[in-house]
Design a protein around this motif. Structure first.
Motif, PDB file in Angstrom:
ATOM      1  N   PRO A  26      -2.918   1.942   7.358  1.00  0.00           N
ATOM      2  CA  PRO A  26      -2.492   0.696   6.705  1.00  0.00           C
ATOM      3  C   PRO A  26      -1.618   0.938   5.481  1.00  0.00           C
ATOM      4  O   PRO A  26      -1.688   1.979   4.827  1.00  0.00           O
ATOM      5  CB  PRO A  26      -3.824   0.046   6.315  1.00  0.00           C
ATOM      6  CG  PRO A  26      -4.780   1.191   6.185  1.00  0.00           C
ATOM      7  CD  PRO A  26      -4.366   2.171   7.238  1.00  0.00           C
ATOM      8  N   ASP A  27      -0.827  -0.072   5.170  1.00  0.00           N
ATOM      9  CA  ASP A  27       0.063   0.011   4.015  1.00  0.00           C
ATOM     10  C   ASP A  27      -0.713   0.203   2.722  1.00  0.00           C
ATOM     11  O   ASP A  27      -0.251   0.884   1.797  1.00  0.00           O
ATOM     12  CB  ASP A  27       0.922  -1.257   3.922  1.00  0.00           C
ATOM     13  CG  ASP A  27       1.945  -1.351   5.052  1.00  0.00           C
ATOM     14  OD1 ASP A  27       2.254  -0.295   5.657  1.00  0.00           O
ATOM     15  OD2 ASP A  27       2.418  -2.468   5.332  1.00  0.00           O
ATOM     16  N   MET A  32      -1.826   3.323  -2.132  1.00  0.00           N
ATOM     17  CA  MET A  32      -2.883   3.660  -3.081  1.00  0.00           C
ATOM     18  C   MET A  32      -2.494   4.883  -3.915  1.00  0.00           C
ATOM     19  O   MET A  32      -1.973   5.858  -3.379  1.00  0.00           O
ATOM     20  CB  MET A  32      -4.192   3.946  -2.320  1.00  0.00           C
ATOM     21  CG  MET A  32      -5.356   4.346  -3.214  1.00  0.00           C
ATOM     22  SD  MET A  32      -6.858   4.730  -2.256  1.00  0.00           S
ATOM     23  CE  MET A  32      -7.330   3.083  -1.716  1.00  0.00           C
ATOM     24  N   PRO A  33      -2.727   4.852  -5.226  1.00  0.00           N
ATOM     25  CA  PRO A  33      -2.438   6.048  -6.034  1.00  0.00           C
ATOM     26  C   PRO A  33      -3.375   7.187  -5.672  1.00  0.00           C
ATOM     27  O   PRO A  33      -4.518   6.959  -5.254  1.00  0.00           O
ATOM     28  CB  PRO A  33      -2.675   5.563  -7.469  1.00  0.00           C
ATOM     29  CG  PRO A  33      -3.622   4.412  -7.332  1.00  0.00           C
ATOM     30  CD  PRO A  33      -3.264   3.741  -6.031  1.00  0.00           C
ATOM     31  N   THR A  47      -8.682   9.476  -5.936  1.00  0.00           N
ATOM     32  CA  THR A  47      -9.096   8.297  -5.187  1.00  0.00           C
ATOM     33  C   THR A  47      -9.449   8.706  -3.762  1.00  0.00           C
ATOM     34  O   THR A  47      -9.252   9.865  -3.356  1.00  0.00           O
ATOM     35  CB  THR A  47      -7.961   7.256  -5.147  1.00  0.00           C
ATOM     36  OG1 THR A  47      -6.863   7.802  -4.390  1.00  0.00           O
ATOM     37  CG2 THR A  47      -7.492   6.906  -6.549  1.00  0.00           C
ATOM     38  N   VAL A  48      -9.925   7.746  -2.979  1.00  0.00           N
ATOM     39  CA  VAL A  48     -10.296   8.054  -1.597  1.00  0.00           C
ATOM     40  C   VAL A  48      -9.080   8.451  -0.761  1.00  0.00           C
ATOM     41  O   VAL A  48      -9.234   9.008   0.330  1.00  0.00           O
ATOM     42  CB  VAL A  48     -11.021   6.872  -0.919  1.00  0.00           C
ATOM     43  CG1 VAL A  48     -12.379   6.646  -1.549  1.00  0.00           C
ATOM     44  CG2 VAL A  48     -10.181   5.605  -0.965  1.00  0.00           C
ATOM     45  N   LYS A  49      -7.892   8.187  -1.262  1.00  0.00           N
ATOM     46  CA  LYS A  49      -6.686   8.619  -0.551  1.00  0.00           C
ATOM     47  C   LYS A  49      -6.662  10.132  -0.402  1.00  0.00           C
ATOM     48  O   LYS A  49      -6.061  10.670   0.526  1.00  0.00           O
ATOM     49  CB  LYS A  49      -5.438   8.147  -1.305  1.00  0.00           C
ATOM     50  CG  LYS A  49      -4.127   8.448  -0.600  1.00  0.00           C
ATOM     51  CD  LYS A  49      -2.955   7.825  -1.330  1.00  0.00           C
ATOM     52  CE  LYS A  49      -1.659   8.026  -0.575  1.00  0.00           C
ATOM     53  NZ  LYS A  49      -0.527   7.325  -1.225  1.00  0.00           N
ATOM     54  N   GLN A  50      -7.324  10.840  -1.331  1.00  0.00           N
ATOM     55  CA  GLN A  50      -7.387  12.292  -1.278  1.00  0.00           C
ATOM     56  C   GLN A  50      -8.725  12.794  -0.741  1.00  0.00           C
ATOM     57  O   GLN A  50      -9.056  13.967  -0.916  1.00  0.00           O
ATOM     58  CB  GLN A  50      -7.120  12.889  -2.666  1.00  0.00           C
ATOM     59  CG  GLN A  50      -5.708  12.661  -3.165  1.00  0.00           C
ATOM     60  CD  GLN A  50      -5.341  13.628  -4.256  1.00  0.00           C
ATOM     61  OE1 GLN A  50      -5.327  14.832  -4.055  1.00  0.00           O
ATOM     62  NE2 GLN A  50      -5.057  13.098  -5.435  1.00  0.00           N
TER      63      GLN A  50
END
Length: 239
Positions: A26-27, A32-33, A47-50
């Motif tokens: 998803p976008d 997300m940073p 963040t959870v992006k990593q």
């Protein structure tokens, strides 16, 4: 593992194909940073992006996609999908149908309304001994519905399509659910039951635990660099 998708020949040019889940993240995840300030820690934290397990779960398996735009206004669903008449008798033409509320009686997730049923236009065949696990797209709470989880023995049941029931969770949604929206995240699972074995740490396991735990606390990238297995890219084959 080969997953074979088939569809009615009259519809082949009108249907979005199932796609690897990793191809339509998803976008909001992309935007997300990677880090954010934490008042508790007094510094920037990841963040959870990593978080590889978080992202890998969202990337796992393949997605079934909504075949056309669906407009929702005041709880009424409508679509304008000019597809040819399927050449297969008993084949659906509409993207949606419904389960009456009584079929969910007593379920804690029931909202007292009929459940939306996303009709399938692809059959799915798996290899012997494997079943298809179908669930709501992982971590996709922004979608206005919640798919009900199911397991289908798709090494045997593959001559007809699988339909995907869902609870419509956003009563205030008004707009268009666009063609290509992921409606179900699917992946093969072995049907054989696992053997559950319980042991206590011996000296070797205790030492390994302490070493690994210390490394993870000292360096948040340890799992990604040393333990995470790189996912292979999926290469679709045409029949």
């Amino acid at each position: 593992m080969r997953v074979v998708f088939r569809c009615d020949p009259a519809l082949v040019d009108h249907l979005p194909r199932p796609v690897p889940a990793r191809s339509i993240l998803p976008d909001w995840l992309r935007a997300m940073p990677a880090k954010a300030h934490s008042e508790i820690h007094g510094r920037e934290i990841r963040t959870v992006k990593q978080c590889p397990p978080f992202v890998d779960a969202m990337s796992h398996g393949f997605m079934i996609l909504l075949p056309c735009d669906v407009t929702v206004r005041s709880g009424v669903f409508a679509w304008d999908w000019g597809i040819p008449e399927p050449s297969t008798e008993g084949h659906p033409r509409s993207p949606l149908s419904f389960h009456v509320a009584g079929q969910l009686a007593g379920a804690p997730f029931s909202n007292g309304l009929a459940a939306v049923k996303f009709n399938s236009f692809w059959t799915i065949e798996l290899e012997e001994g494997w079943s298809l696990f179908a669930m709501h797209p992982v971590n996709r709470n922004e979608l206005p519905f919640r798919l009900l989880t199911g397991v289908v023995d798709s090494d045997r049941f593959y001559d007809a399509g699988i339909n995907f029931p869902a609870i419509w969770t956003d009563p205030h949604f008004s707009g268009v659910l666009p063609k290509g929206t992921p409606i179900a995240q699917c992946f093969p699972v072995p049907r054989a039951a696992p053997d559950l074995i319980f042991e206590y740490f011996d000296g070797t396991h205790k030492t390994a635990y302490e070493k690994t735990a210390a490394e993870v606390l000292a360096n948040p990238g340890v799992y990604r660099k040393r333990f995470r297995v790189k996912r292979p890219r999926v290469a679709p084959e045409s029949a």
